[in-house]
Design an enzyme around this catalytic site. Structure first.
Site, PDB file in Angstrom:
ATOM      1  N   LEU A   1       0.862  -1.171   0.000  1.00 25.24           N
ATOM      2  CA  LEU A   1       0.000   0.000   0.000  1.00 25.24           C
ATOM      3  C   LEU A   1       0.902   1.226   0.000  1.00 25.24           C
ATOM      4  O   LEU A   1       1.993   1.202   0.570  1.00 25.24           O
ATOM      5  CB  LEU A   1      -0.906   0.034   1.241  1.00 25.24           C
ATOM      6  CG  LEU A   1      -1.970  -1.053   1.380  1.00 25.24           C
ATOM      7  CD1 LEU A   1      -2.698  -0.899   2.712  1.00 25.24           C
ATOM      8  CD2 LEU A   1      -2.963  -1.015   0.224  1.00 25.24           C
ATOM      9  N   ASP A   2       0.445   2.305  -0.637  1.00 22.48           N
ATOM     10  CA  ASP A   2       1.200   3.548  -0.599  1.00 22.48           C
ATOM     11  C   ASP A   2       1.397   3.994   0.849  1.00 22.48           C
ATOM     12  O   ASP A   2       0.593   3.675   1.729  1.00 22.48           O
ATOM     13  CB  ASP A   2       0.470   4.650  -1.370  1.00 22.48           C
ATOM     14  CG  ASP A   2       0.383   4.382  -2.857  1.00 22.48           C
ATOM     15  OD1 ASP A   2       1.195   3.584  -3.363  1.00 22.48           O
ATOM     16  OD2 ASP A   2      -0.501   4.971  -3.509  1.00 22.48           O
ATOM     17  N   LYS A   3       2.439   4.769   1.076  1.00 21.33           N
ATOM     18  CA  LYS A   3       2.756   5.260   2.412  1.00 21.33           C
ATOM     19  C   LYS A   3       1.540   5.874   3.099  1.00 21.33           C
ATOM     20  O   LYS A   3       1.272   5.609   4.270  1.00 21.33           O
ATOM     21  CB  LYS A   3       3.886   6.292   2.321  1.00 21.33           C
ATOM     22  CG  LYS A   3       4.179   7.018   3.621  1.00 21.33           C
ATOM     23  CD  LYS A   3       5.176   8.144   3.404  1.00 21.33           C
ATOM     24  CE  LYS A   3       5.357   8.970   4.663  1.00 21.33           C
ATOM     25  NZ  LYS A   3       6.261  10.130   4.449  1.00 21.33           N
TER      26      LYS A   3
END
Length: 332
Positions: A145-147
């Site tokens: 998942l993106d940050k």
């Protein structure tokens, strides 16, 4: 240890050469692939040729008189260390662990994020039991998942589980893998559900971004309108959309929703053109959006078959507090 730099001046006979090839010839201690990675990480600059921190294209042609600076980051330990970072564990057994990732947590070590990642937390929690298939810097990591995207992730605790889970993520339709997201977006679609079938590839000018491009990799997102939020005049200013992934490309939901004219609230990469719409929000909603400080995207549903038993597992995670507060404020 501090970073080191190498400086290369372009001679007349090198004018017109590709940047990566010239550097490979002039700095033989570094492989061309390593130099390309440094270029794409913003560690290579040409004096006066671009604004600060611009990512160069490895294939650009250099000119006589160019002065190229290559920054070599200090060496790092090959294996990340465990760190006592709290984890919101949704499920765990001998084969896997499912966590609800908070905003701001990078999944694995990379340039600029050598520590403080999910991998560091997992090593501290699981010890040596994590799968090694992902490599020393990505042990057990099956997907990312993106940050600043919150929500559900599954991590493999042994190689058998890693292989079985990776196959499900690769064969999404056949395996019945379920990945559902909730997004707060600008505006509202004119229908209740739809499918976005638009190929994605690297952005032609900004390499850290993705874009809808002909000939790109297949990308399919199914969406459904869950709730609409009106402004003071009763016109929809924002909405809550559920997205189900048929494919799992980098930034897929963020790019696809922007592509149909409904970028995610707080998305500084793909929704910058919609900042003026914030004036239509109520003061509490504007304050909640400012406090969010990230894209309003949450991985709310994760369903898959257990890699050992074959039993169906399905998990749901409610909106995190910051998105929940924004939704309440948007309702007025």
């Amino acid at each position: 240890m501090d970073s080191a730099t190498e400086t290369v001046s372009v001679a007349a006979e090198d004018s017109g050469a590709r940047l990566d090839r010239l550097l490979a010839a002039r700095i033989p201690a570094l492989s061309r692939s390593r130099l390309k990675a440094l270029i794409l990480d913003g560690q290579v600059s040409i004096a006066g040729a671009q604004p600060a921190r611009t990512i160069l294209d490895p294939s650009i042609q250099v000119k006589f008189g160019d002065v190229i600076t290559v920054t070599l980051p200090p060496p790092q330990d090959a294996k990340p260390a465990g760190e006592a970072i709290p984890l919101d564990i949704v499920y765990e057994d001998d084969d896997l662990i499912v966590i609800d990732k908070p905003a701001g947590l990078v999944v694995h070590p990379a340039a600029g994020h050598a520590t403080g990642t999910l991998v560091n937390a997992l090593i501290a929690h699981c010890g040596d039991s994590l799968s090694g298939i992902g490599g020393v810097k990505r042990p057990g990591i099956v997907h990312r998942l993106d940050k600043d995207t919150t929500g559900l992730m599954v991590v493999a605790k042994n190689d058998r589980a890693h292989g079985a889970l990776s196959k499900q993520f690769a064969d999404k339709l056949e395996s019945g893998l379920e990945r559902g997201y909730l997004a707060l977006v600008w505006g509202a679609p004119d229908r209740t559900r739809g499918t976005i079938d638009a190929p994605l590839d690297r952005h032609p000018h900004t390499r850290e971004k993705q874009a809808v491009r002909k000939g790109g990799r297949e990308a399919v997102t199914h969406w459904e309108l869950r709730e609409t939020f009106p402004d003071a005049d009763g016109k929809p200013v924002a909405s809550l959309i559920e997205c189900l992934l048929e494919t799992g490309r980098t930034h897929q939901i963020r790019v696809h929703l922007a592509h149909i004219g409904h970028p995610i609230l707080g998305d500084e990469t793909y929704g910058t053109g919609f900042k003026t719409k914030a004036a239509r929000l109520t003061p509490p909603a504007r304050a909640a959006l400012d406090a969010l400080g990230r894209q309003a995207l949450h991985a709310a549903i994760l369903g898959f078959s257990h890699p050992r038993s074959g039993d169906r597992l399905r998990f749901e995670a409610p909106l995190p507090p910051d998105m929940a507060r924004l939704a309440v404020a948007l309702r007025g």
